[in-house]
Scaffold this motif. Structure first.
Motif, PDB file in Angstrom:
ATOM      1  N   ILE A 474      24.947   9.166  21.818  1.00  0.00           N
ATOM      2  CA  ILE A 474      26.235   9.318  22.485  1.00  0.00           C
ATOM      3  C   ILE A 474      27.279   8.642  21.612  1.00  0.00           C
ATOM      4  CG2 ILE A 474      27.589   8.834  24.549  1.00  0.00           C
ATOM      5  CD1 ILE A 474      25.257  10.740  25.065  1.00  0.00           C
ATOM      6  N   ILE A 475      28.335   9.367  21.284  1.00  0.00           N
ATOM      7  CA  ILE A 475      29.412   8.812  20.468  1.00  0.00           C
ATOM      8  C   ILE A 475      30.729   8.923  21.227  1.00  0.00           C
ATOM      9  CG2 ILE A 475      28.248   9.344  18.287  1.00  0.00           C
ATOM     10  CD1 ILE A 475      30.174  11.749  18.000  1.00  0.00           C
ATOM     11  N   LEU A 476      31.686   8.082  20.860  1.00  0.00           N
ATOM     12  CA  LEU A 476      33.033   8.109  21.418  1.00  0.00           C
ATOM     13  C   LEU A 476      34.003   8.344  20.275  1.00  0.00           C
ATOM     14  CD1 LEU A 476      35.021   7.671  23.784  1.00  0.00           C
ATOM     15  CD2 LEU A 476      34.920   5.219  23.300  1.00  0.00           C
ATOM     16  N   ARG A 477      34.789   9.430  20.370  1.00  0.00           N
ATOM     17  CA  ARG A 477      35.698   9.775  19.283  1.00  0.00           C
ATOM     18  C   ARG A 477      36.913  10.508  19.842  1.00  0.00           C
ATOM     19  NH1 ARG A 477      32.557  13.278  15.959  1.00  0.00           N
ATOM     20  NH2 ARG A 477      33.631  15.054  16.923  1.00  0.00           N
ATOM     21  N   LYS A 478      38.068  10.065  19.441  1.00  0.00           N
ATOM     22  CA  LYS A 478      39.334  10.680  19.862  1.00  0.00           C
ATOM     23  C   LYS A 478      39.425  10.783  21.383  1.00  0.00           C
ATOM     24  CE  LYS A 478      41.442  13.844  17.545  1.00  0.00           C
ATOM     25  NZ  LYS A 478      41.834  15.106  16.890  1.00  0.00           N
ATOM     26  N   GLY A 479      38.988   9.727  22.061  1.00  0.00           N
ATOM     27  CA  GLY A 479      39.134   9.668  23.508  1.00  0.00           C
ATOM     28  C   GLY A 479      38.127  10.492  24.284  1.00  0.00           C
ATOM     29  N   LYS A 480      37.083  10.992  23.621  1.00  0.00           N
ATOM     30  CA  LYS A 480      36.082  11.808  24.308  1.00  0.00           C
ATOM     31  C   LYS A 480      34.680  11.327  23.936  1.00  0.00           C
ATOM     32  CE  LYS A 480      38.976  15.971  24.323  1.00  0.00           C
ATOM     33  NZ  LYS A 480      39.086  17.392  23.883  1.00  0.00           N
ATOM     34  N   LEU A 481      33.776  11.448  24.899  1.00  0.00           N
ATOM     35  CA  LEU A 481      32.363  11.179  24.651  1.00  0.00           C
ATOM     36  C   LEU A 481      31.663  12.468  24.258  1.00  0.00           C
ATOM     37  CD1 LEU A 481      31.523   8.868  27.691  1.00  0.00           C
ATOM     38  CD2 LEU A 481      31.477   8.167  25.282  1.00  0.00           C
ATOM     39  N   TYR A 482      30.714  12.347  23.335  1.00  0.00           N
ATOM     40  CA  TYR A 482      29.939  13.511  22.897  1.00  0.00           C
ATOM     41  C   TYR A 482      28.458  13.169  22.909  1.00  0.00           C
ATOM     42  CZ  TYR A 482      34.326  15.417  21.030  1.00  0.00           C
ATOM     43  OH  TYR A 482      35.600  15.884  20.882  1.00  0.00           O
ATOM     44  N   LEU A 483      27.651  14.152  23.277  1.00  0.00           N
ATOM     45  CA  LEU A 483      26.213  14.073  23.119  1.00  0.00           C
ATOM     46  C   LEU A 483      25.858  14.750  21.803  1.00  0.00           C
ATOM     47  CD1 LEU A 483      23.505  14.929  25.766  1.00  0.00           C
ATOM     48  CD2 LEU A 483      23.407  15.950  23.508  1.00  0.00           C
ATOM     49  N   VAL A 484      25.097  14.044  20.963  1.00  0.00           N
ATOM     50  CA  VAL A 484      24.734  14.571  19.647  1.00  0.00           C
ATOM     51  C   VAL A 484      23.220  14.749  19.584  1.00  0.00           C
ATOM     52  CG1 VAL A 484      24.939  14.288  17.151  1.00  0.00           C
ATOM     53  CG2 VAL A 484      26.669  13.282  18.675  1.00  0.00           C
ATOM     54  N   SER A 485      22.783  15.963  19.294  1.00  0.00           N
ATOM     55  CA  SER A 485      21.359  16.252  19.188  1.00  0.00           C
ATOM     56  C   SER A 485      20.833  15.808  17.831  1.00  0.00           C
ATOM     57  CB  SER A 485      21.122  17.760  19.351  1.00  0.00           C
ATOM     58  OG  SER A 485      21.579  18.457  18.191  1.00  0.00           O
ATOM     59  N   PRO A 486      19.509  15.697  17.668  1.00  0.00           N
ATOM     60  CA  PRO A 486      18.961  15.331  16.363  1.00  0.00           C
ATOM     61  C   PRO A 486      19.368  16.300  15.262  1.00  0.00           C
ATOM     62  CG  PRO A 486      17.283  15.116  18.048  1.00  0.00           C
ATOM     63  CD  PRO A 486      18.459  15.776  18.697  1.00  0.00           C
ATOM     64  N   GLU A 487      19.625  17.553  15.607  1.00  0.00           N
ATOM     65  CA  GLU A 487      20.040  18.541  14.608  1.00  0.00           C
ATOM     66  C   GLU A 487      21.486  18.374  14.189  1.00  0.00           C
ATOM     67  OE1 GLU A 487      16.631  19.647  16.865  1.00  0.00           O
ATOM     68  OE2 GLU A 487      18.680  19.392  17.590  1.00  0.00           O
ATOM     69  N   GLY A 488      22.223  17.492  14.885  1.00  0.00           N
ATOM     70  CA  GLY A 488      23.612  17.249  14.541  1.00  0.00           C
ATOM     71  C   GLY A 488      24.616  18.015  15.374  1.00  0.00           C
ATOM     72  N   LEU A 489      24.157  18.777  16.363  1.00  0.00           N
ATOM     73  CA  LEU A 489      25.071  19.536  17.216  1.00  0.00           C
ATOM     74  C   LEU A 489      25.716  18.617  18.245  1.00  0.00           C
ATOM     75  CD1 LEU A 489      22.861  22.700  17.824  1.00  0.00           C
ATOM     76  CD2 LEU A 489      24.625  22.346  16.068  1.00  0.00           C
ATOM     77  N   GLU A 490      27.006  18.823  18.503  1.00  0.00           N
ATOM     78  CA  GLU A 490      27.741  17.972  19.426  1.00  0.00           C
ATOM     79  C   GLU A 490      28.175  18.747  20.662  1.00  0.00           C
ATOM     80  OE1 GLU A 490      31.033  16.183  17.450  1.00  0.00           O
ATOM     81  OE2 GLU A 490      29.815  15.134  15.955  1.00  0.00           O
ATOM     82  N   ASP A 491      28.007  18.127  21.838  1.00  0.00           N
ATOM     83  CA  ASP A 491      28.483  18.680  23.102  1.00  0.00           C
ATOM     84  C   ASP A 491      29.391  17.656  23.769  1.00  0.00           C
ATOM     85  OD1 ASP A 491      27.295  21.268  23.402  1.00  0.00           O
ATOM     86  OD2 ASP A 491      25.363  20.290  23.720  1.00  0.00           O
ATOM     87  N   GLU A 492      30.601  18.065  24.115  1.00  0.00           N
ATOM     88  CA  GLU A 492      31.526  17.159  24.787  1.00  0.00           C
ATOM     89  C   GLU A 492      31.037  16.862  26.200  1.00  0.00           C
ATOM     90  OE1 GLU A 492      36.118  17.072  26.461  1.00  0.00           O
ATOM     91  OE2 GLU A 492      35.565  18.512  24.899  1.00  0.00           O
ATOM     92  N   LEU A 493      31.120  15.594  26.593  1.00  0.00           N
ATOM     93  CA  LEU A 493      30.780  15.198  27.951  1.00  0.00           C
ATOM     94  C   LEU A 493      32.018  15.316  28.836  1.00  0.00           C
ATOM     95  CD1 LEU A 493      28.488  12.048  27.508  1.00  0.00           C
ATOM     96  CD2 LEU A 493      27.924  14.475  27.374  1.00  0.00           C
TER      97      LEU A 493
END
Length: 534
Positions: A474-493
């Motif tokens: 889980i990362i926080l960037r530009k005011g949004k949380l994202y779920l990042v898969s091992p493959e590097g794909l990001e989904d906004e929470l």
């Protein structure tokens, strides 16, 4: 029908291309097949079914086809529909009264929604491992929205439900249904409906990256993937390249022999945008140069697979790979060869395979300064068709991924995430790497964002030991949380009123906060726990 002389030339070029792709690493072994509407044209192999034992792949080597299985399940369901034994537009509870989704809204889930991945249900918890409990557990999970929406929500659970539907109507186990309704009529004598200990004796080993928690880089060694028995309507069939060619011939002939052409047309009618083109009822469809391509792909357990049929040329292909390489690296060139050969045109030359080449590399060049720590900056330059990151005295050549402006950076400091650019007026102005955000002097947008204080507790690495995908970040960037898969794909929470989050498909809730860090993450029923490593 390809002339023998032309076919010989086509096969020679395929062999050259396969060898070039193999040299880049990421593949243990592979098999491919070509077919027309009437017969198998060729089978080719490369690499090893078992690297350690130096056992080569042969035409008889079995491969799990994974999610291509879904098209078999869909075909069996459409056979029932065609015979008037079910209504795919009726509520699924008409046939499976126990199959209910939590908060499904006023519109009922139907087989049509499940076939097309438009039921808005979750992918499915990995710990159910293809058991019927995945379908039962749906009652414990919130759906993303009412079924029938325009968004594609890929779901293994949906196909577990369809398998239950088949078993309920036929009063027969799923494996027997597929054997009797599809394998036997098509003469697929080298196919099995489930991954079992018996199929393991003759199947290729699956291979995955040495690091299972981050995007694979070609310098990483391969290791055997986890193995387990698996019987699932969502992905358990084991087959050979030749047998899969027999299967794609069914669709090249528009279903003749198993379903009516009208039923086939229903299956390939685009319903929603999928991962690779559009998705119909269990089949992917796309248009390339005025040609309609139907098929399906699969991935997991150390394998990647694809089948494709060109309805205009009447030619089809199969690519089965053990390893991390996606079949498009091979199937794209094969399809170009087949189309040119069918039209009597000059065959395309064997392409160079260099993942370090970045067309229009100058688009990404510039100095990018970290937002929040202006002492950190990254210099990207373009040298011919290479994008270079100058980092601590090294010149790192970035490797562009197939989709979007995403790159692998061959350095341990950048190994956990993909790098991605955003640009304005054909020039990159932002660079993202995990939670780090860099901008050029041309960036004109906001640089600070207000976020709830508790969100900072959610950032981190979470792990759940199961065979499909045991890591996420889980990362926080530009005011949004994202779920990042091992493959590097990001989904906004997407935050919900009750403090939980949604992605387009999953539900997430962070709990057990200690010293400012959430220790547990519940994602659609799968329990992930925080790890100390980043």
């Amino acid at each position: 029908m390809l002339l023998l002389k032309t076919l010989t030339t086509v096969l020679g070029r395929i062999e050259q291309h396969v060898q070039r792709v193999m040299q880049l690493g990421g593949i243990g072994g592979l098999a491919y097949a070509l077919t027309d509407k009437d017969q198998l044209l060729a089978v080719g192999t490369a690499g090893y079914a078992d690297i350690i034992a130096q056992q080569p792949v042969t035409p008889e080597t079995f491969f799990p086809i994974l999610s291509i299985t879904k098209s078999f399940t869909a075909l069996a369901v459409m056979q029932l529909y065609e015979r008037g034994m079910i209504d795919i537009h009726a509520p699924i509870t008409d046939y499976l009264p126990w199959c209910e989704a939590k908060q499904s809204g006023s519109r009922a889930i139907t087989a049509y929604h499940l076939l097309s991945h438009t039921a808005n249900i979750v992918t499915g918890p990995g710990w159910t491992l293809g058991s019927l409990y995945a379908a039962w557990y749906l009652r414990e999970t919130n759906v993303a929205g009412e079924p029938g929406g325009p968004v594609w929500h890929y779901s293994d659970t949906g196909y577990e439900i369809l398998g239950a539907l088949l078993e309920t109507i036929y009063h027969t186990p799923f494996a027997q249904i597929i054997q009797e309704q599809i394998f036997t009529p098509l003469g697929m004598t080298s196919s099995f409906p489930a991954v079992t200990y018996e199929t393991r004796k003759t199947a290729a080993l699956g291979y995955q990256s040495f690091y299972d928690d981050r995007p694979h880089q070609r310098s990483y060694p391969l290791v055997p993937a986890s193995w387990f028995e698996y019987e699932s309507p969502a992905g358990s069939i084991v087959s050979t390249a030749a047998d899969m060619a027999a299967y794609i011939r069914l669709y090249l002939n528009r279903g003749h022999g198993l379903i009516k052409e009208q039923t086939f047309e229903q299956m390939i009618q685009p319903i929603t945008q999928g991962m690779f083109g559009h998705y119909g009822l269990g089949l992917s469809t796309s248009s390339r140069g005025g040609h309609t391509i139907v098929g399906h792909g699969g991935g997991g357990m150390g394998f990647n697979t694809t089948i494709q049929g060109d309805l205009e040329t009447g030619l089809g292909l199969v690519v089965l790979i053990s390893g991390t390489t996606w079949p498009a690296s091979i199937s794209t060139y094969i399809s170009q060869l087949l189309r040119a050969a069918s039209a009597g045109e000059d065959l395309p030359v064997v392409p160079s395979v260099n993942y370090e080449e970045t067309p229009e590399a100058s688009t990404y060049a510039g100095i990018f300064t970290h937002v929040g720590d202006t002492k950190r900056s990254l210099l990207f330059t373009a040298e011919e068709e290479h994008l270079i990151l100058h980092y601590h005295g090294e010149k790192l050549v970035l490797q562009k991924e197939e989709w979007g402006d995403r790159f692998l950076i061959p350095h341990p400091d950048f190994s956990l995430f993909m790098g991605e650019f955003a640009y304005v007026d054909d020039q990159a102005t932002e660079f993202f790497h995990g939670g780090d955000w860099y901008v050029t002097a041309a960036y004109q947008g906001p640089r600070t964002f207000d976020v709830p204080k508790e969100w900072h507790a959610y950032v981190g690495h979470y792990c759940y030991h199961e065979v499909w995908s045991g890591h996420l970040r889980i990362i926080l960037r530009k005011g949004k949380l994202y779920l990042v898969s091992p493959e590097g794909l990001e989904d906004e929470l997407q935050p919900q009123e009750d403090g939980s989050f949604k992605t387009d498909q999953e539900h997430l809730r962070f709990t057990d906060v200690l010293a400012g860090k959430a220790l547990r993450l519940d994602m659609s029923g799968s329990q992930y726990t925080r790890r100390r490593n980043p």
